[in-house]
Design an enzyme around this catalytic site. Structure first.
Site, PDB file in Angstrom:
ATOM      1  N   ASP A  89      91.521  22.488  26.978  1.00 16.61           N
ATOM      2  CA  ASP A  89      90.082  22.223  26.938  1.00 16.61           C
ATOM      3  C   ASP A  89      89.401  23.137  25.919  1.00 16.61           C
ATOM      4  O   ASP A  89      89.858  24.255  25.676  1.00 16.61           O
ATOM      5  CB  ASP A  89      89.490  22.454  28.344  1.00 16.61           C
ATOM      6  CG  ASP A  89      88.113  21.837  28.491  1.00 16.61           C
ATOM      7  OD1 ASP A  89      87.685  21.071  27.599  1.00 16.61           O
ATOM      8  OD2 ASP A  89      87.447  22.127  29.505  1.00 16.61           O
ATOM      9  N   GLY A  90      88.314  22.636  25.356  1.00 15.47           N
ATOM     10  CA  GLY A  90      87.475  23.476  24.498  1.00 15.47           C
ATOM     11  C   GLY A  90      87.581  23.188  23.006  1.00 15.47           C
ATOM     12  O   GLY A  90      87.027  23.939  22.196  1.00 15.47           O
ATOM     13  N   ASN A  91      88.251  22.088  22.636  1.00 19.13           N
ATOM     14  CA  ASN A  91      88.349  21.770  21.202  1.00 19.13           C
ATOM     15  C   ASN A  91      86.965  21.565  20.582  1.00 19.13           C
ATOM     16  O   ASN A  91      86.691  22.041  19.480  1.00 19.13           O
ATOM     17  CB  ASN A  91      89.161  20.488  20.987  1.00 19.13           C
ATOM     18  CG  ASN A  91      90.619  20.639  21.375  1.00 19.13           C
ATOM     19  OD1 ASN A  91      91.070  21.752  21.633  1.00 19.13           O
ATOM     20  ND2 ASN A  91      91.343  19.533  21.406  1.00 19.13           N
ATOM     21  N   TRP A 143      85.023  24.829  20.360  1.00 18.79           N
ATOM     22  CA  TRP A 143      85.605  25.664  19.292  1.00 18.79           C
ATOM     23  C   TRP A 143      85.031  25.218  17.947  1.00 18.79           C
ATOM     24  O   TRP A 143      84.633  26.048  17.126  1.00 18.79           O
ATOM     25  CB  TRP A 143      87.131  25.508  19.293  1.00 18.79           C
ATOM     26  CG  TRP A 143      87.843  26.351  18.286  1.00 18.79           C
ATOM     27  CD1 TRP A 143      88.365  27.600  18.470  1.00 18.79           C
ATOM     28  CD2 TRP A 143      88.115  25.994  16.911  1.00 18.79           C
ATOM     29  NE1 TRP A 143      88.938  28.049  17.303  1.00 18.79           N
ATOM     30  CE2 TRP A 143      88.804  27.080  16.337  1.00 18.79           C
ATOM     31  CE3 TRP A 143      87.845  24.875  16.121  1.00 18.79           C
ATOM     32  CZ2 TRP A 143      89.227  27.088  14.999  1.00 18.79           C
ATOM     33  CZ3 TRP A 143      88.257  24.880  14.800  1.00 18.79           C
ATOM     34  CH2 TRP A 143      88.939  25.969  14.258  1.00 18.79           C
ATOM     35  N   ARG A 146      83.891  17.770  15.490  1.00 22.62           N
ATOM     36  CA  ARG A 146      84.791  17.848  16.655  1.00 22.62           C
ATOM     37  C   ARG A 146      86.235  17.559  16.261  1.00 22.62           C
ATOM     38  O   ARG A 146      87.172  18.134  16.808  1.00 22.62           O
ATOM     39  CB  ARG A 146      84.332  16.843  17.732  1.00 22.62           C
ATOM     40  CG  ARG A 146      83.034  17.232  18.403  1.00 22.62           C
ATOM     41  CD  ARG A 146      82.629  16.170  19.432  1.00 22.62           C
ATOM     42  NE  ARG A 146      83.615  16.027  20.490  1.00 22.62           N
ATOM     43  CZ  ARG A 146      83.719  16.839  21.553  1.00 22.62           C
ATOM     44  NH1 ARG A 146      82.875  17.841  21.700  1.00 22.62           N
ATOM     45  NH2 ARG A 146      84.642  16.642  22.468  1.00 22.62           N
ATOM     46  N   HIS A 163      90.023  19.197  17.365  1.00 19.80           N
ATOM     47  CA  HIS A 163      91.211  18.499  17.865  1.00 19.80           C
ATOM     48  C   HIS A 163      92.403  18.739  16.929  1.00 19.80           C
ATOM     49  O   HIS A 163      93.530  18.919  17.376  1.00 19.80           O
ATOM     50  CB  HIS A 163      90.944  16.996  17.993  1.00 19.80           C
ATOM     51  CG  HIS A 163      89.906  16.661  19.034  1.00 19.80           C
ATOM     52  ND1 HIS A 163      89.896  17.240  20.286  1.00 19.80           N
ATOM     53  CD2 HIS A 163      88.853  15.798  19.019  1.00 19.80           C
ATOM     54  CE1 HIS A 163      88.882  16.744  20.995  1.00 19.80           C
ATOM     55  NE2 HIS A 163      88.236  15.882  20.241  1.00 19.80           N
ATOM     56  N   SER A 170      93.072  11.628  28.898  1.00 21.67           N
ATOM     57  CA  SER A 170      92.950  11.172  30.287  1.00 21.67           C
ATOM     58  C   SER A 170      92.473   9.730  30.325  1.00 21.67           C
ATOM     59  O   SER A 170      91.910   9.214  29.345  1.00 21.67           O
ATOM     60  CB  SER A 170      91.962  12.063  31.051  1.00 21.67           C
ATOM     61  OG  SER A 170      90.638  11.750  30.661  1.00 21.67           O
ATOM     62  N   SER A 171      92.672   9.101  31.482  1.00 21.06           N
ATOM     63  CA  SER A 171      92.181   7.732  31.682  1.00 21.06           C
ATOM     64  C   SER A 171      90.673   7.668  31.421  1.00 21.06           C
ATOM     65  O   SER A 171      90.148   6.626  31.048  1.00 21.06           O
ATOM     66  CB  SER A 171      92.429   7.286  33.126  1.00 21.06           C
ATOM     67  OG  SER A 171      93.716   7.611  33.531  1.00 21.06           O
ATOM     68  N   GLU A 172      89.998   8.800  31.644  1.00 21.21           N
ATOM     69  CA  GLU A 172      88.542   8.835  31.501  1.00 21.21           C
ATOM     70  C   GLU A 172      88.112   9.111  30.048  1.00 21.21           C
ATOM     71  O   GLU A 172      86.947   8.911  29.683  1.00 21.21           O
ATOM     72  CB  GLU A 172      87.941   9.923  32.412  1.00 21.21           C
ATOM     73  CG  GLU A 172      87.991   9.590  33.895  1.00 21.21           C
ATOM     74  CD  GLU A 172      89.403   9.642  34.503  1.00 21.21           C
ATOM     75  OE1 GLU A 172      90.209  10.496  34.070  1.00 21.21           O
ATOM     76  OE2 GLU A 172      89.705   8.819  35.397  1.00 21.21           O
ATOM     77  N   LEU A 178     113.654  22.654  26.606  1.00 23.05           N
ATOM     78  CA  LEU A 178     112.359  22.404  27.245  1.00 23.05           C
ATOM     79  C   LEU A 178     112.098  20.897  27.384  1.00 23.05           C
ATOM     80  O   LEU A 178     112.337  20.142  26.440  1.00 23.05           O
ATOM     81  CB  LEU A 178     111.256  23.019  26.364  1.00 23.05           C
ATOM     82  CG  LEU A 178     109.812  22.724  26.780  1.00 23.05           C
ATOM     83  CD1 LEU A 178     109.433  23.572  27.996  1.00 23.05           C
ATOM     84  CD2 LEU A 178     108.841  23.004  25.640  1.00 23.05           C
ATOM     85  N   ARG A 221      94.156  26.235  32.557  1.00 21.07           N
ATOM     86  CA  ARG A 221      93.093  25.500  31.881  1.00 21.07           C
ATOM     87  C   ARG A 221      92.383  26.462  30.944  1.00 21.07           C
ATOM     88  O   ARG A 221      92.014  27.571  31.360  1.00 21.07           O
ATOM     89  CB  ARG A 221      92.093  24.897  32.865  1.00 21.07           C
ATOM     90  CG  ARG A 221      91.021  24.075  32.142  1.00 21.07           C
ATOM     91  CD  ARG A 221      90.132  23.283  33.083  1.00 21.07           C
ATOM     92  NE  ARG A 221      89.261  22.403  32.310  1.00 21.07           N
ATOM     93  CZ  ARG A 221      88.857  21.208  32.685  1.00 21.07           C
ATOM     94  NH1 ARG A 221      89.244  20.731  33.837  1.00 21.07           N
ATOM     95  NH2 ARG A 221      88.057  20.472  31.926  1.00 21.07           N
TER      96      ARG A 221
END
Ligand code: FPP
Length: 255
Positions: free
Chosen positions: A25-27, A30, A38, A42, A70-72, A136, A193
């Site tokens: 979070d926070g792109n 920033w 924006r 990203h 996210s879906s949202e 990983l 987060r």
């Protein structure tokens, strides 16, 4: 397992979570703080993804789940949605060979319905090419929503019950877990987060039941190995009881 390199910060690999989830979070903030669009936030966020993957592998973490879209997130302006799709596609196209070389296994969780055909093919290619890697596991949560995932699992169980394949009375938490995208992935031990917000935002809602939560003040584009080590250090101080009275067995060693 690769030993932790900074003994001052993390005493031993015994403290390491097996599965770390990150809400990146926070792109936007920033970028705004630097009077940049924006998109630039990203774009720099993708560089932070590369640092997170490398540091997680180096430290011996087994699973890293990143909340990429996210879906949202579809409700964002169309240009930003396009930008995020473009960055994910570019990341897979440009970084797949390198991830493969790092022995990273890529998994994508989330709904593939209604995704563009080229994107679906790319996601499948990333999973197939890296499917036998043993380092990983990088889980990318894309077009993902925790509630939607649980609803989908419930639907699958209902269909199986209606067909007479399972007895509805036999449905329990383990059976529901087995019908999630993450059926073969252990629950996250630690969820980080960034950007100071303190909520889960529909990320791994079922799987996070006993995860330790660490909120870091920095914005995602500034995330780096020391930030990950800071979160791991906080995790190492937590006593995990899983609803019981004493510390539960260490998730990695079973001891
Ligand atoms: C949150 O910042 C970030 C996102 C919604 C997207 C995260 C995506 C990436 C880092 C790039 C693509 C991912 C991969 C795995 C290659 P925000 O826009 O909500 O920031 P704000 O809250 O400050 O506005």
């Amino acid at each position: 397992m690769t030993p932790v390199t900074d003994p001052r910060k993390i005493q031993s690999s015994f403290d390491l979570p097996r599965h770390v989830g990150i809400i990146m979070d926070g792109n936007g903030r920033w970028a705004a703080a630097r009077s940049l669009p924006r998109f630039e936030g990203h774009r720099r966020g993708v560089e932070a993804v590369r640092r997170a993957v490398r540091a997680s592998g180096d430290l011996g973490i087994s699973y890293l789940t990143l909340y990429a879209f996210s879906s949202e997130n579809w409700s964002r302006p169309p240009q930003e949605v396009d930008d995020l799709m473009g960055l994910l596609k570019r990341f897979i196209r440009l970084d797949l060979a390198d991830l493969h070389k790092q022995n990273v296994r890529v998994r994508i969780i989330g709904s593939r319905d209604n995704l563009a055909t080229d994107l679906k093919a790319l996601l499948q290619e990333a999973e197939e090419i890296t499917g036998n890697n043993t380092g990983l596991t990088l889980v990318i949560a894309f077009n993902y929503g925790g509630r939607q995932e649980i609803a989908e699992a419930a639907k699958k169980l209902a269909v199986r019950a209606a067909r007479g394949e399972i007895d509805p009375q036999s449905i329990d938490a383990a059976m529901l877990s087995d019908h999630l995208y993450t059926a073969d992935i252990p629950d996250p031990d630690l969820i980080i987060r960034t950007s100071g917000e303190q909520r889960l935002s529909n990320f791994l809602m079922w799987q996070a039941a006993y995860a330790e939560l660490v909120f870091l003040p920095l914005h995602w584009p500034d995330f780096d190995r020391p930030a990950l080590e800071d979160a791991l250090l906080q995790y190492g101080t937590r006593e995990r009881r899983f609803g019981g009275l004493t510390s539960a067995p260490n998730a990695m060693t079973g001891s």
